[in-house]
Write a protein that holds these residues in place. Structure first.
Motif, mmCIF file in Angstrom:
data_model
loop_
_atom_site.group_PDB
_atom_site.id
_atom_site.type_symbol
_atom_site.label_atom_id
_atom_site.label_comp_id
_atom_site.label_asym_id
_atom_site.label_seq_id
_atom_site.Cartn_x
_atom_site.Cartn_y
_atom_site.Cartn_z
ATOM 1 N N ALA A 88 50.799 -14.874 130.564
ATOM 2 C CA ALA A 88 49.760 -15.637 131.284
ATOM 3 C C ALA A 88 49.513 -16.978 130.607
ATOM 4 O O ALA A 88 49.343 -17.059 129.388
ATOM 5 N N GLY A 89 49.548 -18.033 131.418
ATOM 6 C CA GLY A 89 49.274 -19.365 130.925
ATOM 7 C C GLY A 89 50.410 -20.015 130.153
ATOM 8 O O GLY A 89 50.262 -21.118 129.645
ATOM 9 N N LYS A 90 51.543 -19.331 130.069
ATOM 10 C CA LYS A 90 52.676 -19.875 129.332
ATOM 11 C C LYS A 90 53.656 -20.581 130.274
ATOM 12 O O LYS A 90 53.739 -20.269 131.454
ATOM 13 N N SER A 91 54.403 -21.491 129.727
ATOM 14 C CA SER A 91 55.413 -22.228 130.486
ATOM 15 C C SER A 91 56.687 -21.391 130.609
ATOM 16 O O SER A 91 56.871 -20.427 129.854
ATOM 17 N N PRO A 92 57.569 -21.747 131.526
ATOM 18 C CA PRO A 92 58.855 -21.036 131.617
ATOM 19 C C PRO A 92 59.602 -21.007 130.284
ATOM 20 O O PRO A 92 60.187 -19.976 129.928
ATOM 21 N N ASP A 93 59.578 -22.101 129.527
ATOM 22 C CA ASP A 93 60.253 -22.124 128.227
ATOM 23 C C ASP A 93 59.661 -21.111 127.253
ATOM 24 O O ASP A 93 60.375 -20.551 126.415
ATOM 25 N N GLU A 94 58.367 -20.857 127.364
ATOM 26 C CA GLU A 94 57.706 -19.869 126.502
ATOM 27 C C GLU A 94 57.922 -18.445 127.012
ATOM 28 O O GLU A 94 57.879 -17.490 126.228
ATOM 29 N N ILE A 95 58.149 -18.297 128.307
ATOM 30 C CA ILE A 95 58.321 -16.969 128.909
ATOM 31 C C ILE A 95 59.744 -16.450 128.762
ATOM 32 O O ILE A 95 59.955 -15.245 128.633
ATOM 33 N N ARG A 96 60.727 -17.331 128.743
ATOM 34 C CA ARG A 96 62.127 -16.871 128.644
ATOM 35 C C ARG A 96 62.371 -15.950 127.447
ATOM 36 O O ARG A 96 63.007 -14.904 127.607
ATOM 37 N N PRO A 97 61.876 -16.280 126.244
ATOM 38 C CA PRO A 97 62.092 -15.346 125.123
ATOM 39 C C PRO A 97 61.404 -14.000 125.331
ATOM 40 O O PRO A 97 61.915 -12.962 124.900
ATOM 41 N N ILE A 98 60.258 -13.984 126.000
ATOM 42 C CA ILE A 98 59.568 -12.728 126.316
ATOM 43 C C ILE A 98 60.436 -11.921 127.273
ATOM 44 O O ILE A 98 60.666 -10.727 127.066
ATOM 45 N N ARG A 99 60.925 -12.580 128.322
ATOM 46 C CA ARG A 99 61.809 -11.928 129.290
ATOM 47 C C ARG A 99 63.031 -11.341 128.582
ATOM 48 O O ARG A 99 63.406 -10.190 128.819
ATOM 49 N N ASP A 100 63.638 -12.115 127.700
ATOM 50 C CA ASP A 100 64.845 -11.663 127.023
ATOM 51 C C ASP A 100 64.571 -10.499 126.078
ATOM 52 O O ASP A 100 65.389 -9.579 125.956
ATOM 53 N N ASP A 101 63.414 -10.510 125.419
ATOM 54 C CA ASP A 101 63.016 -9.396 124.556
ATOM 55 C C ASP A 101 62.831 -8.132 125.407
ATOM 56 O O ASP A 101 63.322 -7.053 125.057
#
Length: 118
Positions: free
Chosen positions: A87-100
């Protein structure tokens, strides 16, 4: 993301449910974007409230920090994946979460269904 990734990789070999203890009204547009980048369309998905019935129907329950809000039932396997909230994060910040999440989902799937193409 976890449910969509598991559904994608499992190809029908497991039943996937997704729900949250405090779901948002809609899926974060940045999450939709980063999932679309890897070919997963979330446009028809809606956040759902976690219910006791949903937990009772599962063999494995993956939580992401819901704590005491998650119903606990004997005989279920519970995994709590501590991950940053997108929440509130940019796509660049979300990609590592997605990959994890993707790495964790693939490992779990390998445990549950040693050959998901069967």
């Amino acid at each position: 993301m976890a449910a969509a990734l598991l559904h994608h990789h499992a190809r029908g070999s497991v039943t996937v449910r997704s729900a949250g203890s405090a779901p948002a009204d809609t899926i974060n547009p940045a999450v939709r974007q980063v999932m679309a980048e890897i070919g997963i369309d979330l446009s028809r998905e809606q956040p759902k409230l976690l219910t006791s019935d949903a937990v009772q129907a599962c063999d494995v329950v993956i939580s992401m920090g819901c704590g005491d809000a998650c119903p606990i039932f004997p005989g279920k396997r519970y995994l709590d994946w501590q991950l940053p909230d997108p929440a509130g994060k940019s796509p660049d910040e979300i990609r590592p979460i997605r990959d994890d999440i993707d790495t964790r989902v693939r490992a779990l799937l390998a445990e549950l269904v040693p050959d998901p193409t069967v």
